[in-house]
Write a protein that holds these residues in place. Structure first.
Motif, PDB file in Angstrom:
ATOM      1  N   THR A  38      46.546  17.147  47.376  1.00 51.83           N
ATOM      2  CA  THR A  38      46.231  18.461  47.945  1.00 51.83           C
ATOM      3  C   THR A  38      44.853  18.936  47.492  1.00 51.83           C
ATOM      4  O   THR A  38      44.065  19.470  48.291  1.00 51.83           O
ATOM      5  CB  THR A  38      47.293  19.490  47.530  1.00 51.83           C
ATOM      6  N   ALA A  39      44.545  18.736  46.217  1.00 50.71           N
ATOM      7  CA  ALA A  39      43.237  19.149  45.693  1.00 50.71           C
ATOM      8  C   ALA A  39      42.108  18.470  46.442  1.00 50.71           C
ATOM      9  O   ALA A  39      41.111  19.112  46.810  1.00 50.71           O
ATOM     10  CB  ALA A  39      43.156  18.839  44.206  1.00 50.71           C
ATOM     11  N   LEU A  40      42.262  17.184  46.691  1.00 52.67           N
ATOM     12  CA  LEU A  40      41.184  16.438  47.332  1.00 52.67           C
ATOM     13  C   LEU A  40      41.069  16.744  48.823  1.00 52.67           C
ATOM     14  O   LEU A  40      39.964  16.879  49.352  1.00 52.67           O
ATOM     15  CB  LEU A  40      41.392  14.938  47.109  1.00 52.67           C
ATOM     16  N   LEU A  41      42.198  16.879  49.503  1.00 55.51           N
ATOM     17  CA  LEU A  41      42.132  17.218  50.928  1.00 55.51           C
ATOM     18  C   LEU A  41      41.557  18.621  51.133  1.00 55.51           C
ATOM     19  O   LEU A  41      40.785  18.867  52.069  1.00 55.51           O
ATOM     20  CB  LEU A  41      43.518  17.111  51.563  1.00 55.51           C
ATOM     21  N   THR A  42      41.907  19.531  50.240  1.00 56.18           N
ATOM     22  CA  THR A  42      41.344  20.885  50.308  1.00 56.18           C
ATOM     23  C   THR A  42      39.846  20.849  50.031  1.00 56.18           C
ATOM     24  O   THR A  42      39.061  21.537  50.707  1.00 56.18           O
ATOM     25  CB  THR A  42      42.035  21.807  49.291  1.00 56.18           C
ATOM     26  N   ALA A  43      39.427  20.045  49.055  1.00 56.53           N
ATOM     27  CA  ALA A  43      38.001  19.921  48.744  1.00 56.53           C
ATOM     28  C   ALA A  43      37.231  19.343  49.927  1.00 56.53           C
ATOM     29  O   ALA A  43      36.129  19.808  50.255  1.00 56.53           O
ATOM     30  CB  ALA A  43      37.808  19.043  47.510  1.00 56.53           C
ATOM     31  N   SER A 133      19.542  10.983  41.616  1.00 58.84           N
ATOM     32  CA  SER A 133      19.227  11.691  42.855  1.00 58.84           C
ATOM     33  C   SER A 133      20.327  11.759  43.897  1.00 58.84           C
ATOM     34  O   SER A 133      20.195  12.484  44.874  1.00 58.84           O
ATOM     35  CB  SER A 133      18.005  11.023  43.500  1.00 58.84           C
ATOM     36  N   ARG A 134      21.398  11.026  43.755  1.00 63.78           N
ATOM     37  CA  ARG A 134      22.371  10.941  44.848  1.00 63.78           C
ATOM     38  C   ARG A 134      23.398  12.079  44.796  1.00 63.78           C
ATOM     39  O   ARG A 134      24.327  12.037  43.982  1.00 63.78           O
ATOM     40  CB  ARG A 134      23.124   9.610  44.780  1.00 63.78           C
ATOM     41  N   PRO A 135      23.302  13.062  45.675  1.00 66.83           N
ATOM     42  CA  PRO A 135      24.286  14.159  45.657  1.00 66.83           C
ATOM     43  C   PRO A 135      25.704  13.692  45.967  1.00 66.83           C
ATOM     44  O   PRO A 135      26.670  14.296  45.502  1.00 66.83           O
ATOM     45  CB  PRO A 135      23.771  15.112  46.750  1.00 66.83           C
ATOM     46  N   ASN A 136      25.847  12.609  46.748  1.00 63.56           N
ATOM     47  CA  ASN A 136      27.188  12.137  47.089  1.00 63.56           C
ATOM     48  C   ASN A 136      27.961  11.668  45.864  1.00 63.56           C
ATOM     49  O   ASN A 136      29.192  11.645  45.864  1.00 63.56           O
ATOM     50  CB  ASN A 136      27.114  11.010  48.115  1.00 63.56           C
ATOM     51  N   VAL A 137      27.239  11.302  44.788  1.00 66.05           N
ATOM     52  CA  VAL A 137      27.915  10.886  43.560  1.00 66.05           C
ATOM     53  C   VAL A 137      28.769  12.032  43.027  1.00 66.05           C
ATOM     54  O   VAL A 137      29.845  11.813  42.459  1.00 66.05           O
ATOM     55  CB  VAL A 137      26.889  10.435  42.495  1.00 66.05           C
ATOM     56  N   THR A 138      28.310  13.266  43.228  1.00 66.51           N
ATOM     57  CA  THR A 138      29.054  14.440  42.777  1.00 66.51           C
ATOM     58  C   THR A 138      30.460  14.446  43.359  1.00 66.51           C
ATOM     59  O   THR A 138      31.451  14.644  42.641  1.00 66.51           O
ATOM     60  CB  THR A 138      28.325  15.735  43.193  1.00 66.51           C
ATOM     61  N   ALA A 139      30.547  14.217  44.666  1.00 70.49           N
ATOM     62  CA  ALA A 139      31.848  14.229  45.333  1.00 70.49           C
ATOM     63  C   ALA A 139      32.653  12.972  45.014  1.00 70.49           C
ATOM     64  O   ALA A 139      33.846  13.045  44.703  1.00 70.49           O
ATOM     65  CB  ALA A 139      31.653  14.358  46.842  1.00 70.49           C
ATOM     66  N   ASP A 140      31.999  11.796  45.082  1.00 64.81           N
ATOM     67  CA  ASP A 140      32.703  10.546  44.826  1.00 64.81           C
ATOM     68  C   ASP A 140      33.293  10.516  43.418  1.00 64.81           C
ATOM     69  O   ASP A 140      34.461  10.176  43.213  1.00 64.81           O
ATOM     70  CB  ASP A 140      31.757   9.355  44.997  1.00 64.81           C
ATOM     71  N   ALA A 141      32.461  10.875  42.433  1.00 69.45           N
ATOM     72  CA  ALA A 141      32.907  10.829  41.043  1.00 69.45           C
ATOM     73  C   ALA A 141      34.035  11.824  40.793  1.00 69.45           C
ATOM     74  O   ALA A 141      35.022  11.509  40.119  1.00 69.45           O
ATOM     75  CB  ALA A 141      31.734  11.100  40.106  1.00 69.45           C
ATOM     76  N   SER A 142      33.895  13.021  41.344  1.00 69.32           N
ATOM     77  CA  SER A 142      34.933  14.037  41.166  1.00 69.32           C
ATOM     78  C   SER A 142      36.247  13.597  41.787  1.00 69.32           C
ATOM     79  O   SER A 142      37.320  13.713  41.173  1.00 69.32           O
ATOM     80  CB  SER A 142      34.481  15.361  41.791  1.00 69.32           C
ATOM     81  N   ALA A 143      36.172  13.078  43.015  1.00 69.84           N
ATOM     82  CA  ALA A 143      37.390  12.681  43.723  1.00 69.84           C
ATOM     83  C   ALA A 143      38.084  11.510  43.032  1.00 69.84           C
ATOM     84  O   ALA A 143      39.309  11.501  42.855  1.00 69.84           O
ATOM     85  CB  ALA A 143      37.054  12.321  45.169  1.00 69.84           C
ATOM     86  N   LEU A 144      37.305  10.517  42.622  1.00 68.26           N
ATOM     87  CA  LEU A 144      37.894   9.355  41.955  1.00 68.26           C
ATOM     88  C   LEU A 144      38.509   9.744  40.615  1.00 68.26           C
ATOM     89  O   LEU A 144      39.573   9.242  40.236  1.00 68.26           O
ATOM     90  CB  LEU A 144      36.826   8.278  41.762  1.00 68.26           C
ATOM     91  N   ALA A 145      37.835  10.640  39.898  1.00 71.31           N
ATOM     92  CA  ALA A 145      38.370  11.085  38.610  1.00 71.31           C
ATOM     93  C   ALA A 145      39.686  11.828  38.800  1.00 71.31           C
ATOM     94  O   ALA A 145      40.676  11.552  38.112  1.00 71.31           O
ATOM     95  CB  ALA A 145      37.345  11.970  37.902  1.00 71.31           C
ATOM     96  N   ILE A 146      39.710  12.763  39.731  1.00 70.40           N
ATOM     97  CA  ILE A 146      40.932  13.534  39.977  1.00 70.40           C
ATOM     98  C   ILE A 146      42.084  12.610  40.372  1.00 70.40           C
ATOM     99  O   ILE A 146      43.195  12.702  39.842  1.00 70.40           O
ATOM    100  CB  ILE A 146      40.688  14.593  41.068  1.00 70.40           C
ATOM    101  N   GLY A 174      39.359  23.037  45.739  1.00 69.52           N
ATOM    102  CA  GLY A 174      40.523  22.168  45.879  1.00 69.52           C
ATOM    103  C   GLY A 174      41.421  22.204  44.658  1.00 69.52           C
ATOM    104  O   GLY A 174      42.653  22.289  44.776  1.00 69.52           O
ATOM    105  N   LEU A 175      40.813  22.155  43.473  1.00 65.50           N
ATOM    106  CA  LEU A 175      41.606  22.202  42.239  1.00 65.50           C
ATOM    107  C   LEU A 175      42.373  23.512  42.131  1.00 65.50           C
ATOM    108  O   LEU A 175      43.558  23.527  41.771  1.00 65.50           O
ATOM    109  CB  LEU A 175      40.676  22.039  41.026  1.00 65.50           C
TER     110      LEU A 175
END
Length: 426
Positions: A38-43, A133-146, A174-175
């Motif tokens: 749910t956290a990730l789909l909401t995010a 420089s990669r902003p997508n790392v913010t989302a990828d890293a957060s999602a994989l960690a969660i 999402g959290l």
């Protein structure tokens, strides 16, 4: 404020991040799979809803970066577009729908004395991600960690600070909706480089692993200074070998994509090795395709004799990750020479063989010790999303624990559960 006072204040801020992350990690470790989903789909929904805000933040980062005269490859990694935001949303959504790794039984067996033993996946704890420089790392890293039950502390580069902040706000939405602590995902609130040093010390034992995502200088510093385990690769010195059995059309298309699709990513090909038996048939079509796309060729004597538009490669070229539209090209007498060249110069990230001979493919796969080996496909598939991981928190080229794209399973360790019926040891 004096320099000493400034450092003390920063140390206190970082220490609090570490303590909060540990609280978040404890909550995530026992969170129900549906909560994390749910956290990730909401995010993902929040990223879509706040698309304009994220693009505006990225435009601010891009404008600041351009005033610094930053390279085109760096700007490409930094830039967000609607298509790239769509890719971020897809990655977060895909990760949300992956099987939950926490608590999964990896193996189980019974002992003669009646004990039942299970090896079970468990989160690592708190992951520190240091990236540029990669902003997508913010989302990828957060999602994989969660998803893997870990809290994450993100230290993005100053160049992507506004973009990362806007994306983290969506992850926190999402959290919050899922009833999980917002401390599970934290962005270091300063661009002060001293914050990196604090993370490398481990924040009083609160960081369990560091993942660097960035250039050679950053990764080298992390590997040199970190007092906690590191998942990393130093550089992507990627090779493509065209065997004597290679299909011409495949060789042209794969090499062109491996080099030119995105020249600044770690999976981009930097060196092309061509078997001498196909120089007459394969070399010029491959070089012509590369040059037509603006690629500079730096070749050995045979390459230069066949194509007058190429430059002479030096010893340094075989050691260089260009991150640009440049490729070094060498003619080899055999697959053994190709393997020897790769083993000498490779960073053990990704290597590809283009061949129709299954024996050549097996020899290449068996004798080269790189994290990712590819047959008849582009090296640009060296990516967690393309592996079905949804995304990746990084690529590791070490030999301990995680290797290749680091996804949810690689962000777990394991513990043993032993069930008895009253047994005692004699």
């Amino acid at each position: 404020m004096s320099q000493a006072d400034t450092q003390t204040a920063l140390t206190d801020i970082m220490a609090e991040l570490g303590r909060n992350a540990r609280i978040g990690a404890k909550a995530l470790a026992i969170a129900k799979p549906e909560q994390k989903r749910t956290a990730l789909l909401t995010a993902a929904g929040a990223i879509n809803a706040h698309r304009k805000k994220i693009l505006a933040a990225n435009a601010k980062d891009m404008a600041l970066a351009q005033t610094k005269g930053i390279s085109a490859a760096f700007l490409d990694r930094l830039e967000l577009t609607d298509a790239r935001i769509d890719a971020i949303i897809k990655a977060v959504t895909t990760i949300a729908e992956l099987p939950d790794p926490v608590g999964a039984i990896i193996a189980e067996w019974d002992r003669p004395n009646g004990l039942h033993i299970e090896r079970v996946r468990t989160p690592l704890g708190v992951i520190g991600v240091i990236f540029e420089s990669r902003p997508n790392v913010t989302a990828d890293a957060s999602a994989l960690a969660i998803k893997s039950g870990n809290a994450v502390i993100l230290r993005g580069g100053s160049d992507s600070f506004h973009s990362s902040h806007a994306i983290v706000e969506c992850m926190l939405d999402g959290l919050h909706l899922a009833g999980l602590p917002v401390e599970c995902v934290q962005l270091v609130p300063t661009t002060d480089r001293a914050a990196v040093g604090e993370m490398l010390k481990g924040l009083d034992g609160n960081i369990d692993v560091i993942v660097p995502r960035g250039g050679k200088t950053l990764v080298a510093r992390v590997q040199d200074e970190a007092r906690v385990p590191v998942f990393a690769h130093l550089e992507g010195l990627v090779h493509v070998y065209v065997d004597k059995s290679a299909d011409l059309d495949k060789a042209v298309a794969i090499t062109l994509n491996a080099k030119m699709r995105r020249t600044g990513i770690c999976g981009a090909a930097e060196t092309l090795l061509v078997h001498k038996d196909v120089v007459a048939t394969h070399l010029n079509p491959i070089l012509d395709a590369l040059m037509a796309k603006g690629c500079e060729i730096r070749g050995d004597a045979v390459v230069n004799a066949n194509s007058p538009l190429t430059q002479t490669a030096t010893e340094q070229d075989w050691k260089t990750e260009y991150e640009d539209a440049i490729i070094s090209v060498k003619i080899v007498d055999s697959i053994d020479e190709a393997i020897a060249h790769i083993e000498k110069y490779s960073s053990h990230h990704t290597e590809a063989i283009i061949a129709e001979d299954p024996e050549a493919v097996e020899k290449f796969f068996n004798e080269i010790d790189s994290a990712i080996l590819i047959h008849n496909a582009s090296t640009q598939f060296a990516d967690g999303g393309e592996f079905g991981f949804g995304g990746e928190i990084g690529i590791a080229t070490g030999k301990m624990h995680a290797r290749g794209p680091v996804g949810v399973e690689q962000l777990t360790s394991f513990k043993y559960r032993v069930r008895g019926t009253g047994q005692t040891r004699p």
